[in-house]
Scaffold this motif. Sequence first.
Motif, mmCIF file in Angstrom:
data_model
loop_
_atom_site.group_PDB
_atom_site.id
_atom_site.type_symbol
_atom_site.label_atom_id
_atom_site.label_comp_id
_atom_site.label_asym_id
_atom_site.label_seq_id
_atom_site.Cartn_x
_atom_site.Cartn_y
_atom_site.Cartn_z
ATOM 1 N N PHE A 313 -9.083 1.259 3.988
ATOM 2 C CA PHE A 313 -8.564 2.279 3.074
ATOM 3 C C PHE A 313 -7.209 1.862 2.493
ATOM 4 N N PHE A 314 -6.294 1.425 3.353
ATOM 5 C CA PHE A 314 -4.952 1.091 2.856
ATOM 6 C C PHE A 314 -4.919 -0.270 2.161
ATOM 7 N N ASN A 315 -5.802 -1.159 2.520
ATOM 8 C CA ASN A 315 -5.919 -2.417 1.770
ATOM 9 C C ASN A 315 -6.419 -2.180 0.345
ATOM 10 N N ASN A 316 -7.215 -1.125 0.170
ATOM 11 C CA ASN A 316 -7.737 -0.792 -1.153
ATOM 12 C C ASN A 316 -6.776 0.063 -1.973
ATOM 13 N N HIS A 317 -5.683 0.508 -1.352
ATOM 14 C CA HIS A 317 -4.693 1.339 -2.054
ATOM 15 C C HIS A 317 -3.294 0.824 -1.709
ATOM 16 N N ARG A 318 -3.029 -0.392 -2.098
ATOM 17 C CA ARG A 318 -1.804 -1.063 -1.673
ATOM 18 C C ARG A 318 -0.552 -0.551 -2.387
ATOM 19 N N LYS A 319 -0.729 0.144 -3.507
ATOM 20 C CA LYS A 319 0.430 0.678 -4.223
ATOM 21 C C LYS A 319 0.776 2.114 -3.815
ATOM 22 N N LEU A 320 0.042 2.655 -2.855
ATOM 23 C CA LEU A 320 0.231 4.048 -2.451
ATOM 24 C C LEU A 320 1.634 4.258 -1.880
ATOM 25 N N GLN A 321 2.360 5.220 -2.474
ATOM 26 C CA GLN A 321 3.719 5.526 -2.038
ATOM 27 C C GLN A 321 3.804 6.859 -1.305
#
Length: 419
Positions: A313-321
């Motif tokens: 999940f977090f590898n697919n949303h690496r720009k998530l702030q």
Amino acid sequence: MDSLPDALVQCILSHINIARDIAVCNCVSKKWKESMPCIRSLYFPRNSFDSHSGSDNPDDIIRRMVSRIVCLEELVVYSPFTSAGLASWLSLLHSSLKHLELRMDNIAQQQMSLENPSKLDCISTVKNLESVKLWGVRMTQLPKWDVFSSLHSLEIVGARLADPVLSAALKACPNLTNLLLLSCEGLKYVSIELPHLEQCKLDFYGFGNCILSLKCPKIGHLEVQGCSRIGVLETRCLKNLMISNNAGRVYMVDFGKLTALECLAMRGVQWSWDAINKMLEWASEVKHLYMKVEFSGDFDELQPFPEVDFVEFFNNHRKLQKFEIHGAMFAALCQKNSLKNVESGFVIPCLEEVVVTIRSPLNAEQKMSTLESLLKYGRNLKAMVIRILQMKNSHSSIDDFFDEICRFRCKNRKIVRIE
């Protein structure tokens, strides 16, 4: 005020816009009365004529005030009026009026009024309108509108609409950049094709089964409530997207790659997992993600979310702030195998703030492990808010779970707080 130059007095008084205040000022002196033609905005609140006891009716009073203003640009009328009265005012303002706001008060009518022209039809008198806002309007018959080429903002709040009527109204406003339809009922299929539309907020009241098709190449901000199927054909400018359905289910979404998207919010009681999965896949560049969906499932049966791999999940949303996560999605990240694929070099590079809402002490060990992992791998994490919401006191493990959260907060007091 007597010592001020006439031009300055006129400038000050021209900024008064409430009709009753203007009427009072006109009684003060001749100089004050002479400032009335310079007013740019005129506002009649709901109670403007509640204490009126004269022989003139409200329509005539409004017309008389409007006729004394040289170049009125904004007219707001919340007090009751007739279509004949509206037609008479607008005939005086057809060249100057830019902003019109009306409380129509005809949404509850079971049959269309016999007034001719109707209140909606009267609006077409003013060709140069830039913004229109209508409250409590019944739009079930095609309005006799010409093209409003200068109209950039259309807002309709509390309306009963029919699909072809809305379609015709939007075709008369081809240059809209802002569209708001709030608390609107009666719609089943909504198709919007506006080449210049940038902001759109749609709130459809009913069973949550409306179908939406949107083709607006410049759309940058979109909020949709009450649709079960949503298709947006062009999304290259879309930066902010909010989808919710409080009454029904979200079955299908079709957006394509959301490369410009910065903020995504998904709300509702039930979404199909396919719709959730697609939105998360398309929104891989998102910076702010808000998820408050209670259940998945394609039909009437409410189902929990399937397991979501934490690392994937977090590898697919690496720009998530900023990540705001509620109940079901957090539980999906807290499954037994969600953290089994953590590699030594794994990090969540941009995450700065996490807001987690917890409603159940079930799987407490996995939930604590996920909270610790967010803190461990979120190297730039500055704030974690844990919200305990509607947790049942009768559950035997609630005290132990809450003690664990409190210990976690004490160990990381600079970052973690409990609400």
